[in-house]
Design an enzyme around this catalytic site. Structure first.
Site, short mmCIF file in Angstrom:
data_model
loop_
_atom_site.label_atom_id
_atom_site.label_comp_id
_atom_site.label_asym_id
_atom_site.label_seq_id
_atom_site.Cartn_x
_atom_site.Cartn_y
_atom_site.Cartn_z
N GLU A 1 6.66 29.64 -7.47
CA GLU A 1 6.77 31.07 -7.82
C GLU A 1 8.13 31.38 -8.43
O GLU A 1 8.69 32.46 -8.22
CB GLU A 1 6.54 31.97 -6.60
CG GLU A 1 5.17 31.91 -5.99
CD GLU A 1 4.07 32.12 -7.00
OE1 GLU A 1 4.33 32.72 -8.06
OE2 GLU A 1 2.96 31.62 -6.75
C1 LIG Z 1 3.51 22.24 -3.88
C2 LIG Z 1 3.51 23.00 -5.18
C3 LIG Z 1 2.58 24.01 -5.39
C4 LIG Z 1 2.55 24.68 -6.61
N1 LIG Z 1 1.57 25.61 -6.85
C5 LIG Z 1 1.40 26.09 -8.11
C6 LIG Z 1 0.26 26.86 -8.45
O1 LIG Z 1 -0.59 27.17 -7.61
N2 LIG Z 1 0.12 27.26 -9.74
C7 LIG Z 1 1.03 26.95 -10.72
O2 LIG Z 1 0.83 27.33 -11.86
N3 LIG Z 1 2.13 26.21 -10.42
C8 LIG Z 1 2.34 25.78 -9.15
N4 LIG Z 1 3.43 25.01 -8.84
C9 LIG Z 1 4.41 24.74 -9.88
C10 LIG Z 1 5.73 25.45 -9.64
O3 LIG Z 1 5.60 26.83 -9.84
C11 LIG Z 1 6.79 24.78 -10.53
O4 LIG Z 1 7.02 23.49 -9.99
C12 LIG Z 1 8.05 25.58 -10.63
O5 LIG Z 1 7.84 26.77 -11.35
C13 LIG Z 1 9.19 24.80 -11.30
O6 LIG Z 1 8.78 24.22 -12.50
P1 LIG Z 1 9.05 22.66 -12.74
O7 LIG Z 1 8.56 21.92 -11.55
O8 LIG Z 1 8.52 22.28 -14.05
O9 LIG Z 1 10.62 22.53 -12.72
P2 LIG Z 1 11.59 22.72 -13.99
O10 LIG Z 1 11.20 23.97 -14.72
O11 LIG Z 1 11.65 21.47 -14.75
O12 LIG Z 1 12.98 22.98 -13.27
C14 LIG Z 1 13.81 21.92 -12.79
C15 LIG Z 1 15.16 22.51 -12.35
O13 LIG Z 1 15.79 23.12 -13.49
C16 LIG Z 1 16.10 24.48 -13.22
N5 LIG Z 1 15.89 25.29 -14.43
C17 LIG Z 1 14.87 25.21 -15.30
N6 LIG Z 1 15.00 26.14 -16.26
C18 LIG Z 1 16.11 26.84 -15.97
C19 LIG Z 1 16.78 27.96 -16.57
N7 LIG Z 1 16.29 28.56 -17.66
N8 LIG Z 1 17.90 28.43 -15.97
C20 LIG Z 1 18.39 27.85 -14.87
N9 LIG Z 1 17.81 26.81 -14.25
C21 LIG Z 1 16.68 26.31 -14.80
C22 LIG Z 1 15.16 24.90 -12.10
O14 LIG Z 1 15.71 25.98 -11.33
C23 LIG Z 1 15.03 23.61 -11.31
O15 LIG Z 1 16.09 23.51 -10.38
C24 LIG Z 1 3.50 24.37 -7.60
C25 LIG Z 1 4.46 23.38 -7.37
C26 LIG Z 1 4.45 22.69 -6.19
C27 LIG Z 1 5.47 21.57 -5.99
#
Ligand SMILES: Cc1cc2nc3c(=O)[nH]c(=O)nc-3n(C[C@H](O)[C@H](O)[C@H](O)COP(=O)(O)OP(=O)(O)OC[C@H]3O[C@@H](n4cnc5c(N)ncnc54)[C@H](O)[C@@H]3O)c2cc1C
Length: 580
Positions: free
Chosen positions: A428
């Site tokens: 989220e």
């Molecule tokens: C158990 C689990 C359940 C989930 N459930 C759902 C679901 O039901 N539906 C769904 O759609 N998704 C779901 N997700 C996905 C989740 O919302 C994402 O993992 C999350 O939004 C982060 O995206 P990412 O993993 O690609 O990380 P990334 O976007 O790659 O981020 C990696 C790091 O970089 C930082 N970062 C990235 N961009 C920026 C920025 N612009 N400024 C500062 N810092 C930044 C982040 O804060 C983080 O620390 C789930 C994930 C998990 C692990």
């Protein structure tokens, strides 16, 4: 023993006496929710949470979910818990009465959400995400879709999911590339989504996926994203299930925690979907769901922290180890000052977090009839989500620490709470994304006006509070600090383009601890007011002690986080990449 008893009395205190300022039912839309009503509803929710749902928690973690040929198997007891929840009408509480809901304000149903989350964190994602999906469909779908799907979602016959994330598109949804081709009345959805919570299972008859996808010729970036309703089973117009849609779960993730929650990789191959809202407005529609789910994640952070706290208290009362200054015989560890520090840290944080979550939900409820409340609800949401989820990392870690070595091994269950809680700062919108939202959209964009209103209100409430003078002056110092940090940022963002990004986390945490101090002062005032007219002296005295502890021990962090902002971005940005 890892038992769970929802703290109904604390919840009612938070909602009625602090958020509602002792006069909750005088607010528009809250007339029916007097103390007696709340006690009846929450006591019976507490029964199902502790007796039916909570016992499934440990097996859920140990056995977990599995998948074979696209079919997900869930842990023992999940189906019975789901049926009991649905049959009891718990899924309908805050939903639209036109489609079988009970129409309660979301803040009134929030304690029930907290109870089921505390009972089984993994399982509860299913029912609470469905709730968020219902809000998005209700707010943005056309009447045909509402007629076909809403009643069944609200009754729990169907469940809902949220499909945003793709391998290359997590925090940055602008590069999302699932496509939606128009076919006349509907669309063919093709693409892969990852990490989809409860993307597949057979606990409900049908699963309604809310999917973000791009129409042909859509503009690039987030302005070209639309929202679609994509059912697992297609529907006949008379509301019966038709054939299976062309979508499936291809795998479930193996995770650090929430083993009992099916987190799926979903594949959509020309699956039939229906547009929700206007073309290219998908992200705005999805925000209805995401904002609801963000407050939901804060609520679950409170829930899991509460469960870990209860377990730590039980352990601290049972475990005999060492002597104290005042006792010659060996004592239970709750007598050691440092263990009391840990227990009171957990308790005092949970008590302010709970009020913050309910307050945020209350502001959203008020905003439905009085739009001026939108600004406060929007400002609080990133603070509520990120600060509560960050704190629940600390709290579940402290709970483990109270158990000593027994916390590190799996038998006690303390380790499970620690592992499960870890997700809350990630999904989220990560803490970093919440901090950007607070700094950019909620603070800089209106030149600090909403923040200034909040700081003014905190100041007024603290002046009027019944907090001791020495603590009042510390609270006033903290407000002063927050004002000077805010001014510094607004004065320097033009000069230092990296200032906003480099200070957003510290700014958010500073505001979290300050809002916590504001709430602690309101807890003290509410408890002192209630002491005049109650026999339950111990309960209210304990509230005064834990909130005083918060102001003494945690308010100083406002200054630490605030001071870090004044150093700007230079050291953060000057380290060459290759030196990391
Ligand atoms: C158990 C689990 C359940 C989930 N459930 C759902 C679901 O039901 N539906 C769904 O759609 N998704 C779901 N997700 C996905 C989740 O919302 C994402 O993992 C999350 O939004 C982060 O995206 P990412 O993993 O690609 O990380 P990334 O976007 O790659 O981020 C990696 C790091 O970089 C930082 N970062 C990235 N961009 C920026 C920025 N612009 N400024 C500062 N810092 C930044 C982040 O804060 C983080 O620390 C789930 C994930 C998990 C692990």
């Amino acid at each position: 023993m890892d038992q769970f008893h929802p703290p109904v009395k604390d919840m009612i205190f938070a909602l009625r006496e602090v958020v509602g300022k002792g006069d909750l039912d005088s607010n528009d839309g809250f007339e029916d929710f007097d103390r007696e009503f709340l006690e009846t509803v929450y006591d019976s929710a507490s029964e199902i949470a502790s007796e039916v749902i909570a016992p499934t928690n440990k097996d859920g973690d140990k056995i977990g979910v599995s998948i074979e040929d696209g079919k997900v198997t869930v842990p023992n007891g999940y189906a019975e818990a789901y049926d009991a929840y649905v049959d009891g009408g718990w899924s309908t509480l805050s939903c639209n009465t036109e489609y079988g809901g009970q129409g309660m304000p979301a803040s009134i149903s929030m304690p029930v959400n907290e109870m089921v989350m505390g009972a089984n964190f993994s399982w509860a994602h299913l029912v609470l995400l469905t709730n968020s999906a219902i809000r998005a469909v209700d707010a943005h779908a056309n009447d045909t879709l509402k007629e076909l799907y809403l009643e069944k979602l609200i009754s729990g016959k169907f469940s809902g999911t949220m499909n945003l994330t793709e391998p290359q598109a997590g925090s940055d949804l602008s590069v999302m590339n699932t496509i939606a081709e128009p076919t006349g009345e509907s669309y063919k959805i093709t693409g892969q989504k990852i990490f989809i919570t409860w993307g597949e299972h057979d606990l409900s008859e049908n699963i309604i996926h809310l999917v973000l996808a791009r129409l042909p010729d859509a503009p690039e970036g987030v302005k070209g994203i639309s929202l679609f309703l994509v059912p697992k089973f297609k529907m006949n117009s008379d509301g019966t299930l038709a054939e299976r849609n062309t979508l499936k779960a291809v795998s479930v993730e193996h995770k650090l925690g929430i083993h009992g929650c099916a987190t799926c990789v979903m594949s959509f191959e020309e699956a039939e979907g229906f547009l929700i809202g206007e073309p290219n407005q998908g992200l705005a529609c999805m925000f209805t769901m995401m904002n609801d789910a963000r407050i939901g994640v804060a609520c679950e952070s409170v829930a899991i922290a509460e469960r870990a706290y209860q377990q730590a208290v039980n352990y601290a009362k049972d475990r005999i180890q060492g002597k104290t200054q005042s006792s010659q015989s060996r004592v239970s560890i709750i007598n050691h000052p440092d263990v009391r520090r840990m227990l009171l840290s957990m308790r005092s944080l949970i008590e302010v977090m709970r009020v913050l979550v309910y307050e945020n939900a209350f502001e959203c409820d008020l905003a439905e009839s009085k739009p001026e409340h939108n600004q406060r609800a929007d400002l609080l949401t990133p603070i509520t989500k990120a600060w509560c989820s960050e704190l629940c990392q600390d709290i579940t870690s402290i709970a483990l620490q109270v158990h000593g070595g027994m916390g590190y091994v799996e038998e006690t269950g303390a380790a499970q709470h620690f592992r499960d809680a870890r997700i809350t700062t990630i999904y989220e919108g990560t803490t970093g994304i919440q901090a950007n939202d607070l700094m950019g959209r909620k603070f800089i964009n209106d030149n600090g006006s909403a923040m200034n209103d909040l700081l003014n209100q905190i100041q007024t409430d603290i002046e009027a509070s019944k907090v001791e003078d020495n603590l009042k002056s510390e609270l006033n110092q903290a407000i002063k600090k927050a004002r000077s940090v805010s001014e510094f940022i607004l004065d320097n963002i033009q000069k230092d383009p990296n200032l906003a990004g480099s200070s957003s986390y510290n700014f958010l945490m500073m505001m979290g601890y300050l809002v916590g101090g504001w709430i602690a002062s309101r807890n003290i005032t509410a408890a002192k007011n209630s002491l005049k007219e109650t026999d339950d002296i111990e309960f209210y005295n304990a509230k005064i002690i834990s909130s005083t502890f918060y102001i003494e021990q945690f308010l100083p962090l406002v200054s630490s986080f605030g001071s870090a902002v004044f150093h700007g971005s230079e050291s953060m940005m000057s380290m060459p990449d290759e030196q990391f």
